[in-house]
Write a protein that holds these residues in place. Structure first.
Motif, PDB file in Angstrom:
ATOM      1  N   ASP A   1      -2.376  -1.145  -9.542  1.00 33.18           N
ATOM      2  CA  ASP A   1      -2.944  -2.338  -8.916  1.00 33.18           C
ATOM      3  C   ASP A   1      -2.052  -2.640  -7.720  1.00 33.18           C
ATOM      4  OD1 ASP A   1      -3.605  -4.947  -8.138  1.00 33.18           O
ATOM      5  OD2 ASP A   1      -3.783  -5.712 -10.169  1.00 33.18           O
ATOM      6  N   PRO A   2      -2.622  -3.044  -6.587  1.00 35.05           N
ATOM      7  CA  PRO A   2      -1.779  -3.328  -5.412  1.00 35.05           C
ATOM      8  C   PRO A   2      -0.759  -4.437  -5.609  1.00 35.05           C
ATOM      9  CG  PRO A   2      -4.087  -3.095  -4.773  1.00 35.05           C
ATOM     10  CD  PRO A   2      -4.058  -3.125  -6.272  1.00 35.05           C
ATOM     11  N   ASP A   3      -0.922  -5.247  -6.659  1.00 38.22           N
ATOM     12  CA  ASP A   3      -0.001  -6.390  -6.765  1.00 38.22           C
ATOM     13  C   ASP A   3       1.431  -5.969  -7.079  1.00 38.22           C
ATOM     14  OD1 ASP A   3      -0.333  -5.826  -9.511  1.00 38.22           O
ATOM     15  OD2 ASP A   3      -0.306  -7.947 -10.061  1.00 38.22           O
ATOM     16  N   ASP A   4       1.650  -4.775  -7.649  1.00 38.05           N
ATOM     17  CA  ASP A   4       3.025  -4.312  -7.849  1.00 38.05           C
ATOM     18  C   ASP A   4       3.710  -4.071  -6.505  1.00 38.05           C
ATOM     19  OD1 ASP A   4       3.604  -2.998 -10.971  1.00 38.05           O
ATOM     20  OD2 ASP A   4       1.618  -3.711 -10.439  1.00 38.05           O
ATOM     21  N   SER A   5       2.973  -3.489  -5.572  1.00 41.92           N
ATOM     22  CA  SER A   5       3.525  -3.274  -4.230  1.00 41.92           C
ATOM     23  C   SER A   5       3.812  -4.607  -3.551  1.00 41.92           C
ATOM     24  CB  SER A   5       2.551  -2.444  -3.383  1.00 41.92           C
ATOM     25  OG  SER A   5       2.410  -1.142  -3.911  1.00 41.92           O
ATOM     26  N   GLN A   6       2.920  -5.580  -3.739  1.00 49.88           N
ATOM     27  CA  GLN A   6       3.151  -6.908  -3.174  1.00 49.88           C
ATOM     28  C   GLN A   6       4.451  -7.511  -3.718  1.00 49.88           C
ATOM     29  OE1 GLN A   6      -0.389  -8.913  -4.489  1.00 49.88           O
ATOM     30  NE2 GLN A   6      -1.642  -8.212  -2.765  1.00 49.88           N
ATOM     31  N   SER A   7       4.607  -7.446  -5.040  1.00 55.47           N
ATOM     32  CA  SER A   7       5.802  -8.032  -5.660  1.00 55.47           C
ATOM     33  C   SER A   7       7.073  -7.319  -5.222  1.00 55.47           C
ATOM     34  CB  SER A   7       5.674  -7.987  -7.192  1.00 55.47           C
ATOM     35  OG  SER A   7       4.642  -8.842  -7.642  1.00 55.47           O
ATOM     36  N   LEU A   8       6.996  -5.995  -5.034  1.00 56.57           N
ATOM     37  CA  LEU A   8       8.186  -5.256  -4.615  1.00 56.57           C
ATOM     38  C   LEU A   8       8.593  -5.629  -3.194  1.00 56.57           C
ATOM     39  CD1 LEU A   8      10.358  -3.220  -5.243  1.00 56.57           C
ATOM     40  CD2 LEU A   8       8.772  -1.386  -4.596  1.00 56.57           C
ATOM     41  N   VAL A   9       7.620  -5.840  -2.318  1.00 56.34           N
ATOM     42  CA  VAL A   9       7.940  -6.296  -0.965  1.00 56.34           C
ATOM     43  C   VAL A   9       8.711  -7.612  -1.026  1.00 56.34           C
ATOM     44  CG1 VAL A   9       6.941  -7.213   1.174  1.00 56.34           C
ATOM     45  CG2 VAL A   9       6.038  -5.092   0.192  1.00 56.34           C
ATOM     46  N   ARG A  10       8.215  -8.544  -1.828  1.00 57.58           N
ATOM     47  CA  ARG A  10       8.908  -9.838  -1.942  1.00 57.58           C
ATOM     48  C   ARG A  10      10.305  -9.650  -2.535  1.00 57.58           C
ATOM     49  NH1 ARG A  10       6.962 -15.535  -3.140  1.00 57.58           N
ATOM     50  NH2 ARG A  10       4.878 -14.615  -3.265  1.00 57.58           N
ATOM     51  N   LEU A  11      10.413  -8.874  -3.597  1.00 59.90           N
ATOM     52  CA  LEU A  11      11.705  -8.695  -4.249  1.00 59.90           C
ATOM     53  C   LEU A  11      12.761  -8.183  -3.275  1.00 59.90           C
ATOM     54  CD1 LEU A  11      13.556  -8.555  -6.738  1.00 59.90           C
ATOM     55  CD2 LEU A  11      12.599  -6.279  -7.209  1.00 59.90           C
ATOM     56  N   LEU A  12      12.388  -7.245  -2.413  1.00 61.16           N
ATOM     57  CA  LEU A  12      13.370  -6.675  -1.494  1.00 61.16           C
ATOM     58  C   LEU A  12      13.876  -7.700  -0.488  1.00 61.16           C
ATOM     59  CD1 LEU A  12      11.887  -3.121  -0.866  1.00 61.16           C
ATOM     60  CD2 LEU A  12      13.685  -3.818  -2.463  1.00 61.16           C
ATOM     61  N   LEU A  13      13.100  -8.741  -0.228  1.00 60.61           N
ATOM     62  CA  LEU A  13      13.565  -9.806   0.658  1.00 60.61           C
ATOM     63  C   LEU A  13      14.636 -10.681  -0.004  1.00 60.61           C
ATOM     64  CD1 LEU A  13      10.196 -10.878   2.316  1.00 60.61           C
ATOM     65  CD2 LEU A  13      12.113  -9.719   3.414  1.00 60.61           C
ATOM     66  N   TYR A  14      14.821 -10.513  -1.314  1.00 59.84           N
ATOM     67  CA  TYR A  14      15.877 -11.220  -2.043  1.00 59.84           C
ATOM     68  C   TYR A  14      16.920 -10.240  -2.577  1.00 59.84           C
ATOM     69  CZ  TYR A  14      12.802 -15.260  -1.825  1.00 59.84           C
ATOM     70  OH  TYR A  14      12.019 -16.299  -1.378  1.00 59.84           O
TER      71      TYR A  14
ATOM     72  N   LEU B   1       7.721  -4.162   7.068  1.00 60.70           N
ATOM     73  CA  LEU B   1       7.688  -4.593   5.671  1.00 60.70           C
ATOM     74  C   LEU B   1       6.462  -5.462   5.404  1.00 60.70           C
ATOM     75  CD1 LEU B   1       9.213  -4.286   3.023  1.00 60.70           C
ATOM     76  CD2 LEU B   1      10.483  -6.376   3.574  1.00 60.70           C
ATOM     77  N   GLY B   2       6.120  -6.337   6.342  1.00 60.77           N
ATOM     78  CA  GLY B   2       4.902  -7.118   6.193  1.00 60.77           C
ATOM     79  C   GLY B   2       3.659  -6.248   6.257  1.00 60.77           C
ATOM     80  N   ALA B   3       3.685  -5.241   7.129  1.00 62.58           N
ATOM     81  CA  ALA B   3       2.514  -4.388   7.309  1.00 62.58           C
ATOM     82  C   ALA B   3       2.197  -3.572   6.065  1.00 62.58           C
ATOM     83  CB  ALA B   3       2.733  -3.454   8.500  1.00 62.58           C
ATOM     84  N   ILE B   4       3.215  -3.266   5.246  1.00 67.25           N
ATOM     85  CA  ILE B   4       2.980  -2.444   4.056  1.00 67.25           C
ATOM     86  C   ILE B   4       2.523  -3.283   2.864  1.00 67.25           C
ATOM     87  CG2 ILE B   4       5.259  -2.471   2.935  1.00 67.25           C
ATOM     88  CD1 ILE B   4       5.022   0.620   2.801  1.00 67.25           C
ATOM     89  N   TYR B   5       2.516  -4.608   3.014  1.00 67.87           N
ATOM     90  CA  TYR B   5       2.052  -5.517   1.955  1.00 67.87           C
ATOM     91  C   TYR B   5       0.536  -5.394   1.845  1.00 67.87           C
ATOM     92  CZ  TYR B   5       1.685  -9.965  -0.690  1.00 67.87           C
ATOM     93  OH  TYR B   5       1.450 -10.939  -1.640  1.00 67.87           O
ATOM     94  N   PRO B   6       0.007  -4.905   0.713  1.00 63.17           N
ATOM     95  CA  PRO B   6      -1.437  -4.620   0.631  1.00 63.17           C
ATOM     96  C   PRO B   6      -2.295  -5.860   0.420  1.00 63.17           C
ATOM     97  CG  PRO B   6      -0.377  -4.084  -1.443  1.00 63.17           C
ATOM     98  CD  PRO B   6       0.727  -4.500  -0.500  1.00 63.17           C
ATOM     99  N   ASP B   7      -3.558  -5.737   0.765  1.00 60.17           N
ATOM    100  CA  ASP B   7      -4.527  -6.789   0.464  1.00 60.17           C
ATOM    101  C   ASP B   7      -4.660  -6.973  -1.041  1.00 60.17           C
ATOM    102  OD1 ASP B   7      -5.129  -7.328   3.088  1.00 60.17           O
ATOM    103  OD2 ASP B   7      -6.980  -6.153   3.124  1.00 60.17           O
TER     104      ASP B   7
END
Length: 506
Positions: free
Chosen positions: A64-77, A271-277
């Motif tokens: 599911d794309p939401d794992d990629s979304q969460s990983l993008v956020r996690l890396l910002l912390y 990093l924002g661009a790789i955040y999926p819909d």
């Protein structure tokens, strides 16, 4: 401002907060307030340096794309959380493959913005260090991947992290199936003495996004002392759904597709661009690490205190309360064998902006439920995400940074029945020089004393007063000060004050 002058200011605010209408009344209150302030002055303000939390993530990324979304956020912390492993796993939604290459792709995007992030806060690790902790679990589903000969680089990494000479607990955030953790525990239970196994298990803190394979109930049964946060049963029972739940009357702007496109995806670098819909839900896995972020509210060792990742209580949920007929991805649903950290209910009335006079007022609608324990903070943590994404492309002076909340007293106060007390965050500041707004409120569900305690003066002032209720046994009451800057996006930090209420001497 000197410490003495600070207390003089707090004293003046506190006296006015009592509602004294004349000099005579103020003189009558003077002895009480002087004693209270003297007691506060004797207690140094606690230093607010929180140790980083250790974290290993298990992710069924690409299910599911939401794992990629969460990983993008996690890396910002990644500068505020010690990421010790990111493990590609299976789940009921992806039973026979793992996708570590997708983890590497997101870390590559992070690597292109890491130098820019360092202009805003120190400590962001180099991408090579993060890539070095990427691992894979077995390409088997659930308990089929647990047992003799079922070890994997992922399960080995968990054991190695537990055996590391580090006194901090190890958090394991499970975004998909949990069998890689189950295999690590299987090996620990088989190969270590009972004393060694108990010691290693005591270091674990597990937060799973529902049960996405059949290994979760096995772990909770086999290791009854294991610290485990989960909403078992149907996904509709999940506290984590507060991340994206839309309720009538609740402002959900910050989880809309338009907000995500504007604030995260477009014009925010690689990093924002790789955040999926969004395909199914917005970042359903993110609550598993939100409470590890040091923001003055979060208290990871106390799930019942509440924080960005929700609030949970320790009890054994009845099977019929876990949405047994809801969607579980065909994961068997069994009665929990023992107490776990699971769904708790908050009642929350949002504060909304007023056009005139006092800057905020209570919303005309009250929200109650387990999802509410996350929803109530959603605007705050979404704005925090957006600001950090801005850091990937903007220089320091053009971006916003969170305020620094400073109490004028300890964050632990002991007050006798009927006595007055004062709380102040007057010394708070903002690194960008932004103006600050304040909001003090009681969090009844976090303490043992659940009745409302009225705060004097205005709840949106930096200093408030209160009067302890009469109690017949020792109780605790939690108060939160929320400090918001007026930058864009507006950023929030907090401090929690725990007031211990004790009976008066007979």
């Amino acid at each position: 401002m000197s410490t003495l002058n600070s207390y003089h200011q707090i004293f003046g605010d506190a006296v006015r907060a009592t509602g004294a209408q004349s000099n005579t009344e103020m003189m009558r209150l003077l002895p009480i307030m002087t004693i209270s302030m003297a007691l506060l002055a004797c207690v140094p303000a606690l230093s607010f340096a929180e140790p980083k939390q250790r974290l290993i993530v298990l992710t069924d990324i690409e299910a599911d794309p939401d794992d990629s979304q969460s990983l993008v956020r996690l890396l910002l912390y990644a500068n505020q959380i010690d990421i010790e492993g990111i493990v590609a796993t299976t789940s009921t939604h992806q039973k026979s493959r793992v996708a570590p290459e997708s983890i590497h792709a997101i870390i590559d995007a992070y690597g292109r913005v890491q130098p820019q992030l360092l202009k805003h806060e120190p400590g962001f690790p180099k991408p090579a260090r993060l890539k070095a902790v990427v691992r894979s679990g077995r390409q088997l589903y659930g308990m089929l991947g647990v047992g003799d000969g079922k070890d994997s680089p992922g399960s080995d990494a968990i054991i190695k992290a537990l055996e590391k000479n580090d006194t901090r607990p190890l958090w394991v955030a499970v975004w998909g199936g949990a069998n890689t953790l189950a295999q690590a525990l299987y090996r620990i239970g088989r190969d270590r003495t009972p004393e060694q196994a108990a010691h290693l298990v005591s270091k674990l803190r597990v937060y799973t996004i529902s049960d996405q394979d059949d290994s979760g109930i096995w772990m909770r049964t086999r290791f009854p002392e294991l610290f485990y946060i989960v909403s078992p049963g149907g996904y509709g029972n999940g506290t984590w759904t507060g991340m994206h739940t839309i309720e009538p009357g609740f402002d959900s702007t910050e989880v809309s597709n338009d907000w995500i496109a504007t604030n995260i995806q477009q014009g925010h670098g690689p990093l924002g661009a790789i955040y999926p819909d969004v395909s199914f839900s917005v970042e359903g896995d993110t609550p598993s690490f939100l409470s590890l972020i040091p923001n003055g509210l979060n208290a990871p060792e106390h799930p019942d205190w509440g924080g960005w990742g929700g609030r949970y209580e320790l009890y054994t949920p009845a099977l019929e309360t876990t949405d047994p007929k809801g969607f579980t991805g065909n994961v068997p649903l069994l009665q929990e064998p023992r107490a776990i950290w699971t769904n708790a209910v908050d009642t929350y009335t949002p504060m909304v902006n007023s056009d005139y006079f006092r800057s905020v007022r209570a919303h005309d609608k009250v929200f109650t439920g387990y999802r509410t324990t996350i929803m109530r903070w959603r605007k705050d943590f979404q704005n925090d995400f957006a600001a950090r994404m801005d850091w990937t492309t903007k220089p320091y002076k053009e971006a916003n940074h969170p305020p620094v909340v400073k109490l004028g007293h300890s964050d632990r106060l002991t007050i006798k029945s009927g006595e007055n007390f004062v709380m102040s965050a007057a010394g708070s500041s903002d690194p960008d020089g932004d103006s600050l707004s304040y909001l003090w409120f009681q969090y009844p569900e976090a303490g043992s004393y659940r009745e409302p305690i009225k705060l004097g003066y205005a709840e949106n002032h930096h200093t408030v007063s209160g009067q302890a209720p009469v109690v017949t046994k020792t109780e605790t009451a939690h108060f939160i000060v929320k400090v918001v800057d007026k930058g864009r996006p507006a950023l929030t930090r907090y401090r929690r004050v725990i007031v211990t209420l004790v009976p008066s001497a007979p």
